[in-house]
Scaffold this active site. Structure first.
Site, short mmCIF file in Angstrom:
data_model
loop_
_atom_site.label_atom_id
_atom_site.label_comp_id
_atom_site.label_asym_id
_atom_site.label_seq_id
_atom_site.Cartn_x
_atom_site.Cartn_y
_atom_site.Cartn_z
N LYS A 12 -42.77 -46.12 -43.82
CA LYS A 12 -43.70 -45.35 -44.71
C LYS A 12 -43.00 -44.48 -45.76
CE LYS A 12 -47.52 -44.49 -43.65
NZ LYS A 12 -48.90 -45.49 -43.83
N THR A 57 -46.58 -48.01 -39.53
CA THR A 57 -45.90 -47.08 -40.64
C THR A 57 -46.71 -45.55 -40.64
OG1 THR A 57 -47.35 -47.63 -42.12
CG2 THR A 57 -45.30 -48.94 -42.05
N ASP A 58 -47.98 -45.70 -39.98
CA ASP A 58 -48.64 -44.46 -39.82
C ASP A 58 -47.97 -43.63 -38.78
OD1 ASP A 58 -51.42 -42.58 -40.45
OD2 ASP A 58 -51.41 -43.06 -38.15
N PHE A 162 -16.36 -38.11 -79.54
CA PHE A 162 -16.59 -39.46 -79.38
C PHE A 162 -16.09 -40.27 -80.46
CE2 PHE A 162 -19.03 -43.56 -78.42
CZ PHE A 162 -18.39 -43.72 -77.44
N ARG A 179 -19.66 -32.44 -80.80
CA ARG A 179 -21.09 -33.15 -80.63
C ARG A 179 -21.67 -32.45 -79.33
NH1 ARG A 179 -21.10 -38.78 -77.24
NH2 ARG A 179 -19.91 -38.05 -75.62
N GLN A 222 -17.49 -40.92 -69.89
CA GLN A 222 -16.80 -41.42 -68.70
C GLN A 222 -15.71 -40.72 -68.22
OE1 GLN A 222 -17.81 -42.94 -71.75
NE2 GLN A 222 -18.40 -45.02 -71.37
N ASN A 248 -26.83 -40.65 -71.12
CA ASN A 248 -26.42 -39.85 -72.18
C ASN A 248 -27.68 -39.35 -72.98
OD1 ASN A 248 -25.06 -38.55 -74.19
ND2 ASN A 248 -23.58 -40.25 -74.13
N HIS A 250 -28.99 -38.17 -75.64
CA HIS A 250 -28.51 -38.01 -77.11
C HIS A 250 -29.43 -36.80 -78.03
CE1 HIS A 250 -26.08 -41.46 -76.31
NE2 HIS A 250 -27.22 -42.34 -76.22
#
Length: 301
Positions: A12, A57-58, A162, A179, A222, A248, A250
């Protein structure tokens, strides 16, 4: 041609379990999204529709709600372990159970400078997660806990570079030594034990992740992930491995020159897509085997 059922599980997904603790006039709230999945030999249900070994599942949903009262929710990891062990120990055909949990944060409403005893506002903070797997076979019972968080949105306005990257005829990205770096972090750490102070470990890991993101002068996202992961493993010996996923997010400098304005790193456009997706797994040498700890069910944790 021979066709075989090679793998299966059922459960569930996403039962919203909210527990209000009313033991004192100051109430507490725990807000969860719970997914259960059972594993075993249920091939008869798939191949011929025989449901005799199938726990509905109930029923799994009902158990999740009942355990919120019977067992309580001291932490999502402990609650998940109790649920998973119940299904494996008490439901004959079940050989393994996986419980995935999201926990949503709430902050108390402040009235006249005082926190209110029974009113909250939904917090915009990260979502805490846990994925608990309990499996049993001839060798005995094993429990795996992967704790974690997601949607931890962090941003630093400087301290990130970077440059020096590989280029080819299709490269247009400009190098930068300053940045904005932002991400919506997903972190999952696999424990080598279940004898853990879950809340303290969660708070400690989160604090380390934020500290490293803030203080590491980053030459690449990284590199930042490596520092975050290794710092967590160095601080917590009972964490076997950690997986980090960092889109990332940006932020591009807006050209304000058409309006006669300079923009010395002050106004940016936040681009939601496409985005770089940086992922890393850092493991401890000699850590216990992961077994099925990473095998997903609903995929929410």
């Amino acid at each position: 041609m021979t066709l075989r059922l090679t793998d299966s599980q059922y459960g569930k997904a996403e039962s919203r379990v909210v527990r209000i603790t009313r033991d004192t006039p100051r109430h507490e709230i725990t807000d969860l999204n719970v997914t259960t999945a059972l594993r075993g030999d249920f091939s008869a249900a798939y191949l011929v529709g025989d449901q005799s070994d199938v726990l509905p599942t109930d029923t799994q949903k009902n158990t999740a709600f009942a355990y919120a009262k019977e067992v309580g929710i001291s932490s999502i990891e402990a609650y998940g372990l109790a649920l998973a062990r119940h299904f494996v120990d008490d439901v004959g055909p079940v050989q393994a159970a996986r419980i995935e949990i999201e926990q949503y944060a709430w902050d108390r409403v402040v009235v006249d400078g005082v926190e209110h005893d029974h009113t909250w506002v939904r917090s915009g903070a990260e979502v805490r997660t846990a994925a608990v797997t309990v499996e049993s076979d001839e060798a005995g019972q094993r429990a795996h806990v992967v704790a974690g968080l997601k949607d931890l949105v962090v941003l630093k306005s400087t301290g990130s570079e970077f440059h020096g990257f590989l280029t080819d005829p299709y490269t247009t990205l400009q190098e930068t030594t300053d940045r904005v770096m932002a991400t919506s972090l997903v972190a999952q750490w696999r424990m080598s034990s279940t004898d853990v102070d879950w809340d303290a470990t969660y708070a400690g890991v989160k604090a380390i992740l934020l500290r490293e993101f803030a203080t590491v002068h980053s030459l690449a996202l990284q590199q930042t992930l490596w520092h975050m992961g290794t710092a967590v493993l160095e601080a917590f010996e009972d964490i076997a491995e950690i997986r980090l996923t960092a889109p990332n997010k940006h932020h591009f400098l807006v050209d304000l020159s058409p309006f006669g304005l300079e923009n010395p790193g002050e106004v940016f456009i936040a681009a939601d897509r496409p985005y770089g997706l940086i992922e890393a797994t850092i493991a401890r040498d000699g850590a216990p085997d992961a077994g099925s700890a990473w095998r997903p069910s609903g995929g929410v944790a």
